[in-house]
Design a protein around this motif. Sequence first.
Motif, PDB file in Angstrom:
ATOM      1  N   GLU A 236      59.185  15.359  66.575  1.00 18.20           N
ATOM      2  CA  GLU A 236      58.486  15.097  67.830  1.00 18.20           C
ATOM      3  C   GLU A 236      57.397  14.059  67.590  1.00 18.20           C
ATOM      4  O   GLU A 236      56.762  14.037  66.537  1.00 18.20           O
ATOM      5  CB  GLU A 236      57.871  16.396  68.364  1.00 18.20           C
ATOM      6  N   GLU A 246      51.825  20.721  75.447  1.00 20.53           N
ATOM      7  CA  GLU A 246      53.223  21.016  75.770  1.00 20.53           C
ATOM      8  C   GLU A 246      54.160  20.573  74.651  1.00 20.53           C
ATOM      9  O   GLU A 246      54.886  19.596  74.795  1.00 20.53           O
ATOM     10  CB  GLU A 246      53.620  20.322  77.076  1.00 20.53           C
ATOM     11  N   LYS A 248      57.414  20.133  72.555  1.00 18.16           N
ATOM     12  CA  LYS A 248      58.780  20.107  73.077  1.00 18.16           C
ATOM     13  C   LYS A 248      59.841  20.323  72.005  1.00 18.16           C
ATOM     14  O   LYS A 248      61.030  20.225  72.281  1.00 18.16           O
ATOM     15  CB  LYS A 248      59.042  18.758  73.781  1.00 18.16           C
ATOM     16  N   THR A 309      60.635  12.941  76.737  1.00 15.97           N
ATOM     17  CA  THR A 309      60.488  14.157  77.528  1.00 15.97           C
ATOM     18  C   THR A 309      60.134  13.757  78.948  1.00 15.97           C
ATOM     19  O   THR A 309      60.196  12.598  79.318  1.00 15.97           O
ATOM     20  CB  THR A 309      59.382  15.053  76.944  1.00 15.97           C
ATOM     21  N   THR A 323      65.703  21.364  74.169  1.00 18.27           N
ATOM     22  CA  THR A 323      64.334  21.244  74.693  1.00 18.27           C
ATOM     23  C   THR A 323      64.211  21.762  76.114  1.00 18.27           C
ATOM     24  O   THR A 323      63.306  22.542  76.438  1.00 18.27           O
ATOM     25  CB  THR A 323      63.872  19.769  74.636  1.00 18.27           C
ATOM     26  N   GLU A 324      65.116  21.335  76.970  1.00 17.38           N
ATOM     27  CA  GLU A 324      65.010  21.725  78.380  1.00 17.38           C
ATOM     28  C   GLU A 324      65.191  23.232  78.547  1.00 17.38           C
ATOM     29  O   GLU A 324      64.431  23.881  79.276  1.00 17.38           O
ATOM     30  CB  GLU A 324      66.055  20.973  79.215  1.00 17.38           C
ATOM     31  N   PHE A 327      61.896  25.018  76.784  1.00 17.21           N
ATOM     32  CA  PHE A 327      60.535  24.735  77.235  1.00 17.21           C
ATOM     33  C   PHE A 327      60.408  24.463  78.732  1.00 17.21           C
ATOM     34  O   PHE A 327      59.310  24.504  79.260  1.00 17.21           O
ATOM     35  CB  PHE A 327      59.962  23.554  76.443  1.00 17.21           C
ATOM     36  N   GLU A 328      61.511  24.182  79.389  1.00 21.84           N
ATOM     37  CA  GLU A 328      61.438  23.915  80.822  1.00 21.84           C
ATOM     38  C   GLU A 328      61.796  25.147  81.648  1.00 21.84           C
ATOM     39  O   GLU A 328      61.475  25.242  82.827  1.00 21.84           O
ATOM     40  CB  GLU A 328      62.373  22.755  81.204  1.00 21.84           C
TER      41      GLU A 328
END
Length: 344
Positions: A236, A246, A248, A309, A323-324, A327-328
């Motif tokens: 990252e 945040e 990711k 991101t 990732t999505e 963390f989303e």
Amino acid sequence: MSNQPLLEVENLTIEYSTREGPLTAVSNADFTVSEGEYFGLVGESGCGKSTLAKSIIGGLDDNGRIASGKLKYRGEEIQNFTDAKLNEKVRWKEIAYIPQASMNSLDPMQRLSEQAVEIANVHTDLGDDEALDQFSDMFEVVGLPESRIRDYPHQFSGGMQQRAIIALALFLEPSIIIADEPTTALDVIMQDQIFKYLDTIKGSTDTSMILITHDISLVFESCDELAVMHGGQVAETGAITDVYDEPKHPYSYLLQRAFPDIRYPNRELETIEGTPPQQFGDVNYCTFANRCPWSTEECREAAPELEATDQSADGHRAACFRTEEIFEQGDPDESLVAIRGDGS
């Protein structure tokens, strides 16, 4: 200030020749450092961060080599420079290196003053007296008596030797300082003094710094941007505020939670089980996969690329297929508890 990055690391892969074959210490690393920027390179021991830093100044061991990728300094490719050309154009006056192992970095047969003059003679047009004046100023800055510049290394304690190394790195006023765990041998008071000085030169010059450390909290406190590494890969990159608020990538997330945070005084600190793996040849998978609570077979079958991101405008990028999902959607803390089944 130029819009062009001061230093560009582009898809850099570094290998070491071993009896078992080419050991891949860094795989397709990618980041940039701008003028006046303090950049953190963070990750646990063995992740490749020191190897990457040494490659920038041509300091790899004899069995190490840049297998592919580019290193650009002020737009010029330097990865294939000879030692002579690195001495002429890059080392000390443009890019200075503060190593972690200070005890092995000073010539025991030379006085500190002689080492400073030698560096100035090789890399600048400074006369001996002018070089010693500048070196004396740096001795004072790092908390050493100017009168001791003519002492031998063995006359200094380990912490004093580390400060002397820092003085050597700074006295030619380089554009980039690569600081590899620069205060390891110092007590907490002197650590604070050194970083206060580094903050001072940040405010008054365009000097950049690459701070290499396993301590992500130190990077959050001292740097503007960072790259998080694991297993030779950059997991990252982004602005400190973005990665702090945040993260990711699972490794960034767990690493951040391995250190105390005053925002969450009662939170149990995380541990990341295992150690960075050794890779041989092409690395075509995520090197964190076998240690990651969220990994799937996809993570072991291909290496994810650094991708923007949702905060792509500020250059926040992560290399993770999930990732999505992690963390989303939902709370990663809750999913971590569910995966581990610890419920505590």
